[in-house]
Design an enzyme around this catalytic site. Structure first.
Site, short mmCIF file in Angstrom:
data_model
loop_
_atom_site.label_atom_id
_atom_site.label_comp_id
_atom_site.label_asym_id
_atom_site.label_seq_id
_atom_site.Cartn_x
_atom_site.Cartn_y
_atom_site.Cartn_z
N ILE A 1 -3.93 -0.12 -2.99
CA ILE A 1 -4.31 -1.52 -3.19
C ILE A 1 -5.75 -1.66 -2.74
CG2 ILE A 1 -4.03 -3.91 -2.45
CD1 ILE A 1 -1.13 -3.59 -2.30
N ASP A 2 -6.63 -1.83 -3.69
CA ASP A 2 -8.03 -2.08 -3.39
C ASP A 2 -8.25 -3.58 -3.48
OD1 ASP A 2 -10.71 -1.57 -2.87
OD2 ASP A 2 -11.20 -1.47 -5.00
N GLU B 1 -5.49 6.89 0.61
CA GLU B 1 -5.91 6.10 1.76
C GLU B 1 -4.90 6.04 2.89
OE1 GLU B 1 -7.95 1.76 2.69
OE2 GLU B 1 -6.83 2.02 0.83
N ASP C 1 -6.60 4.67 -4.30
CA ASP C 1 -6.58 3.48 -3.45
C ASP C 1 -5.40 2.65 -3.94
OD1 ASP C 1 -6.91 1.23 -1.92
OD2 ASP C 1 -9.08 1.18 -2.16
N THR D 1 -7.57 -5.93 -0.27
CA THR D 1 -6.49 -6.41 0.59
C THR D 1 -6.39 -7.93 0.58
OG1 THR D 1 -6.66 -4.50 2.05
CG2 THR D 1 -5.67 -6.49 2.98
N ASP E 1 -12.58 3.95 -2.99
CA ASP E 1 -13.00 2.58 -3.28
C ASP E 1 -13.93 2.49 -4.48
OD1 ASP E 1 -11.62 1.22 -1.26
OD2 ASP E 1 -13.16 1.69 0.22
N ASP F 1 0.83 -1.21 0.00
CA ASP F 1 0.00 0.00 0.00
C ASP F 1 0.87 1.26 0.00
OD1 ASP F 1 -2.71 -0.80 -0.04
OD2 ASP F 1 -2.63 -1.36 2.05
#
Length: 329
Positions: free
Chosen positions: A126-127, A69, A124, A129, A275, A46
């Site tokens: 890394i959308d 984020e 984002d 996880t 998101d 991230d």
């Protein structure tokens, strides 16, 4: 509205960030941490992804407002660790000269609060996880919002099949993008330039009974039991496509799925703008309709959350009303 430069920079940023994510996911330290059920690999991926994107954006567009984020203050405990060094090395591969201090500074620039006026980017890094941890579907998501409306969106999906989920073919990794009023397109994540892109459109379905449903893998993110009820009401018999992240928007936009439902599991929860912004405009430009579960348009002008919305209903225009009626029950 000419967004050609913004698109070029955004695609470059997302590709570089995806490279960082893949390198970290494939590292020995990451595999060891996953085996110990440690979420640190997600954290460093991230951070690394967000740093790369912000660096690219600010290099091209100094002074840009960015809603992202991650918070650089949360990085402190990783400094000097094996995982922290892995992150720095992965970022330095795509941004030569990057070090801990520069990465931390880039991440800290993502603290804009959003709002109804002017332009800002939302990220984002890394959308999805758990999709990342399982080495399944996740997305690097970036969008440009102007006066509360997404006008540009990019999803980098390192594990998305080139052909389809039923017939993946050789190779994976897709990038999806859209500009307001210009349609939606896809190209392979590793393609040389956007000249290799192809237009995409939502599936041609005339009845919801013909559709297939896309929803979250995790029941905590969207109510599976409510989805099953809706499928029964609509007469849908095809099995649901359950994948993580904004890849669900991409699946609807290119016709791998017909309907994306994100059904609230909490009355108080509100979605984060990062998101949904990228996937929202891609699906809309591909011919889809995206609302919340009450039929309201998504409102990206309220800060960092979709404060006036609950849940998501995305589908081709031909069946969206039918699906929404079933959702409302």
């Amino acid at each position: 509205m000419d967004l050609s430069k913004e698109l070029e920079i955004a695609i470059t940023a997302v590709r570089k960030a995806a490279t960082v994510c893949v390198a970290i996911r494939q590292s020995d330290a990451c595999e060891d941490a996953i085996s110990k059920k440690d979420r640190s690999p997600v954290t460093i991926a991230d951070f690394g992804s967000q740093a790369v994107i912000i660096q690219e954006l600010l290099k091209a567009f100094p002074g840009s407002n960015i809603v992202a984020e991650e918070d650089s203050n949360q990085m402190a405990e990783l400094k000097g660790s094996v995982l922290g060094k892995d992150m720095v090395n992965a970022v330095a591969e795509v941004v030569p000269g990057a070090n801990w201090e520069s990465i931390s500074e880039w991440i800290s620039k993502g603290n804009y609060e959003g709002g109804p006026n002017g332009r800002f980017w939302t990220i984002d890094p890394i959308d999805g996880t758990k999709g990342f941890l399982r080495n399944e579907q996740y997305a690097v998501a970036l969008a440009l919002i102007e006066d509360g409306e997404p006008i540009l969106g990019i999803l980098g999906c390192p594990n998305y099949p080139v052909e389809s989920f039923e017939n993946a073919g050789a190779g994976v990794g897709m990038l999806f993008y859209a500009m307001k009023g210009k349609g939606a397109k896809q190209l392979q994540l590793a393609a040389e330039d956007v000249g290799e892109s192809k237009s995409i459109a939502v599936g041609q379905v005339t009845s919801a009974a013909e559709a297939n449903l896309c929803e979250s893998v995790e029941s905590g993110h969207s109510s599976h039991s409510e989805s099953d009820r809706i499928k029964q009401v609509l007469g849908i018999t095809q099995p649901s496509l359950r994948i993580d992240s904004q890849c669900k928007y991409a699946a609807v936009a290119k016709g791998d799925a017909s309907i994306y439902l994100r059904l609230p599991t909490s009355e108080s929860y509100r979605e984060k703008i990062w998101d949904h912004a990228g996937g929202y405009i891609i699906t809309r430009e591909a011919g889809g309709v995206v609302t919340d579960v009450h039929g309201n348009a998504l409102d990206f002008s309220k800060g960092q959350t979709l404060a006036d919305n609950q849940g998501i209903v995305a589908a081709p225009a031909s069946i969206h009303g039918e699906v929404l009626a079933a959702v409302k029950g």
